[in-house]
Design a protein around this motif. Structure first.
Motif, PDB file in Angstrom:
ATOM      1  N   ILE A 127     -54.265  48.114  17.391  1.00 56.35           N
ATOM      2  CA  ILE A 127     -53.061  47.283  17.271  1.00 56.35           C
ATOM      3  C   ILE A 127     -52.335  47.556  15.954  1.00 56.35           C
ATOM      4  CG2 ILE A 127     -53.653  45.384  18.845  1.00 56.35           C
ATOM      5  CD1 ILE A 127     -54.704  43.856  16.348  1.00 56.35           C
ATOM      6  N   MET A 128     -52.546  48.773  15.425  1.00 57.31           N
ATOM      7  CA  MET A 128     -51.920  49.118  14.149  1.00 57.31           C
ATOM      8  C   MET A 128     -50.400  48.955  14.210  1.00 57.31           C
ATOM      9  SD  MET A 128     -52.469  49.730  11.165  1.00 57.31           S
ATOM     10  CE  MET A 128     -54.026  50.428  10.689  1.00 57.31           C
ATOM     11  N   GLY A 162     -64.670  42.232  -2.134  1.00 55.71           N
ATOM     12  CA  GLY A 162     -63.700  42.377  -1.042  1.00 55.71           C
ATOM     13  C   GLY A 162     -62.646  43.425  -1.310  1.00 55.71           C
ATOM     14  N   GLY A 163     -61.986  43.840  -0.249  1.00 58.21           N
ATOM     15  CA  GLY A 163     -60.882  44.784  -0.361  1.00 58.21           C
ATOM     16  C   GLY A 163     -61.318  46.222  -0.570  1.00 58.21           C
ATOM     17  N   LEU A 164     -62.551  46.563  -0.178  1.00 51.83           N
ATOM     18  CA  LEU A 164     -63.010  47.950  -0.332  1.00 51.83           C
ATOM     19  C   LEU A 164     -63.132  48.665   1.010  1.00 51.83           C
ATOM     20  CD1 LEU A 164     -65.880  47.639  -2.974  1.00 51.83           C
ATOM     21  CD2 LEU A 164     -63.484  48.196  -3.359  1.00 51.83           C
ATOM     22  N   GLY A 165     -62.818  47.989   2.088  1.00 51.19           N
ATOM     23  CA  GLY A 165     -63.047  48.537   3.427  1.00 51.19           C
ATOM     24  C   GLY A 165     -62.058  49.618   3.824  1.00 51.19           C
ATOM     25  N   PRO A 166     -62.084  49.997   5.105  1.00 50.05           N
ATOM     26  CA  PRO A 166     -61.307  51.141   5.586  1.00 50.05           C
ATOM     27  C   PRO A 166     -59.859  50.823   5.945  1.00 50.05           C
ATOM     28  CG  PRO A 166     -62.666  50.285   7.352  1.00 50.05           C
ATOM     29  CD  PRO A 166     -62.966  49.453   6.146  1.00 50.05           C
ATOM     30  N   THR A 167     -59.482  49.546   5.940  1.00 46.23           N
ATOM     31  CA  THR A 167     -58.184  49.237   6.532  1.00 46.23           C
ATOM     32  C   THR A 167     -57.060  49.214   5.490  1.00 46.23           C
ATOM     33  OG1 THR A 167     -58.422  46.849   6.362  1.00 46.23           O
ATOM     34  CG2 THR A 167     -59.341  47.883   8.326  1.00 46.23           C
TER      35      THR A 167
END
Lengths: 413, 413
Positions: A195-196, B67-72
């Motif tokens: 859903i990007m 937080g805020g280290l993920g792939p998105t």
């Protein structure tokens, strides 16, 4: 309207208290259409508290504080904020009377320091606290609104419902509606990828994804002047989400997968029995948390040892000898025999190696077989999970619920 | 050393997620002698994140973000902090390899966005994350230390233990030693009252009490230059605590009661079997979380229905008809028959009304019978718990462990 939460209390900074107040207030503010942009926690220190509040006033229109309103020396919130606004403190006789009545009812003598709670910044509005001694305070000045609430969660939540929610409704006219879609058997990055296009052009509604162990939640939130307009906006996006994720969506509520499956079982009048080895009763106990589940959950067998598997589930010695306890064959016998023993509509079995010990090159830690037997059909799935013992157990339980759901919906291959 | 925690994630500001990370980190930092002065939470917004970090750098020496280290797309923590420090991002091939291996093991194709996690600010130290895909990062520059940890609590806590705690010990030279005393079958206010004299005059060591459901922990923490001096300080207070609380202290570690009892069972080579009605496998699953417990936990029976109680545990129809499923007699038959069935050294049974439905004036919601059978003796206890279904189940499980411990120590009346 931009909003900021300030939590006051050294016990939060030392990790002695979990700050549940900010989650409660954030959710309520979001639902009511306020943008919460910051949470700040500061100790019972007037200098640092002052700098935090002054900073908040530069960037937010509404500031809600919790804590620091009590009777003791280190309760400084209202004095500090009054000082910032250049307001004097004045004693309110009606608060003095309430305090006296409060202690009289309890048959306890009121210590002198309690009278500190009867002072309110001149021009401020007192918010009554029927659940405790410290009243809340609201100040509106220079286009800013500051609401001070007590720290104990039940006092704070009670005061929120009694006083703050009506204030919020006055501050903000716009309506906000959220919808939730909970997905299983799919990862957060795949959900986002799918859903990007919506996420990239989001404005109203906004779209957000949240990952929990084995589940992903999509939240759609729209605002507007009336429910019809908002729902029309949401409908458009909901259609896309349903089209793209189909059966991955296990509920349109905020229920977790285990609760969804439990409710589905009860709703369809289906009975269930469980045979658990490496999860040790976790699946059964998750179902057991759901009110009314005794109508569906008939029995659970925690067969940790080979002896228990043989004695309680009649797993054959040859099967255990030839294939081992952690095998497709054992998982199959466990759930098929449990079907005979229990007579339930659905039976599920788990056998695996949760670790940290017990693994081998052929059967490593994290190897788990899950079996589900329903409608004359047995499905066995093999998984290899990573993580601690507890994580392997939780991921396994999640898959058991996933497979039970598929069996109920008749989607097993 | 002044320290500040920055939590990054819009899900915290919308109230969708409870921030348990700050409590964990605050506690650990405090124990290790760091002063945590602020917590700040900010959403996935680069401008606001930048201003929060820059502010933190003006007032704190150590900043830990979660937080805020993920792939998105909205994971921006390391990019933002790198920008503040004027550091470029560089891709680390070893992280790429780990990511590929991670997805290979799961048999899932890696989406392109996952590669974002392989970038680290040039000069930063990568902190490995065996429990997830996003590595942590440490930057030391201009006399400041910034440690970035992932948001999911189990990844964060694992990384804390593996990497951060050793870093803290290096950052801080003063020695801090804590000792823990975990108590059961006593309330927090009674504990506090009993050692009020110590709490009042505390300085070094400091004394704190923490209440969990059914347990109270006392923490003694002292600091100094060498272990001998510190331990001498602690010994003096420990003596008082042991004198005043005696057998209420079930462990001198931070282990919970269930883990303590599980370890005690294994240590003494005792086997155990459980028959659970209203707890639905909760007691068994708590034991099953303990590594190595298969040596002691032989079987568990979740006998929710009367039929299951009769079929699996041979509870007599007359007993159920005459006294009901929730009765001393049923609890007794459940654990005594389970002893015969399982041959285990200790068996325990639970039957009760967890609610919210199913109560009556004679047998209200919260009524629970717990039975323990050991060394040829059966003990049945009756409890009446208040609270939600889940709370009643948790309190019941706590009492089962308490009674099993008493049976092991031969303290049952």
């Amino acid at each position: 309207m931009n909003c900021e939460l300030v939590s006051v209390g050294t016990e939060l900074l030392t990790g002695d208290t979990l700050n549940t107040n900010v989650m409660f207030l954030s959710k309520e503010l979001s639902i009511n259409g306020f943008s919460v942009l910051y949470h700040t926690t500061v100790g019972d220190n007037p200098g640092r508290l002052k700098s935090v509040i002054m900073r908040a006033l530069t960037r937010s229109d509404l500031i809600i504080t919790t804590g620091g309103l009590g009777p003791t020396q280190d309760d400084l919130t209202k004095e500090t904020i009054a000082e910032i606004f250049g307001m004097e403190m004045e004693q309110r006789p009606e608060i003095v009377a309430k305090l006296k009545a409060f202690f009289d009812r309890r048959g306890v003598e009121m210590t002198e320091n309690n009278l500190r709670q009867s002072y309110v910044p001149k021009g401020g509005i007192m918010l009554p606290n029927p659940r405790g001694t410290a009243p809340g305070i609201m100040i509106e000045k220079d286009g800013k609104t500051v609401i001070m609430l007590p720290g104990p969660p039940h006092e704070m939540m009670g005061m929120y419902e009694d006083c703050v929610e009506p204030i919020l409704h006055q501050l903000k006219n716009q309506l906000v509606i959220s919808r939730y879609y909970n997905l299983s058997d799919i990862g957060e990055s795949t959900v986002e990828d799918t859903i990007m296009d919506i996420i990239d052009r989001q404005d109203n509604p906004t779209v957000a994804t949240y990952a929990k162990l084995g589940e992903v939640m999509i939240r759609l939130t729209a605002n507007g002047d009336d429910p019809e307009t908002i729902n029309a906006l949401l409908d458009r996006y909901e259609k896309i989400i349903i089209e793209r994720f189909g059966d991955h969506i296990f509920t349109h509520s905020q229920d977790s997968l285990d609760v969804t499956v439990g409710k589905l079982l009860m709703q369809k009048g289906l009975t269930v029995a469980l045979a658990e080895s490496c999860t040790g009763g976790l699946v059964a106990s998750k179902l057991a948390e759901i009110p009314g589940i005794s109508a569906s959950l008939k029995m659970g067998l925690v067969t940790y040892s080979n002896e228990a598997k043989m004695q309680l589930l009649k797993v054959r010695t040859e099967t255990l000898d030839r294939y081992g306890a952690v095998s497709e064959q054992t998982a199959r016998e466990m759930c098929e025999h449990l079907k005979e023993i229990s007579g339930c509509d659905i039976t599920a079995s788990v056998t695996g190696i949760a670790g940290p010990g017990g693994g081998s090159p052929e059967k490593p830690v994290g190897l788990v077989y899950v079996g589900v037997c329903a409608k004359g059909k047995t499905t066995i799935k093999k998984y290899l999970f990573e993580g601690s013992r507890k994580i392997v157990q939780l991921r396994t339980a999640n898959k058991v619920f996933h497979l039970i759901r598929e069996a109920i919906l008749d989607k097993t291959e």
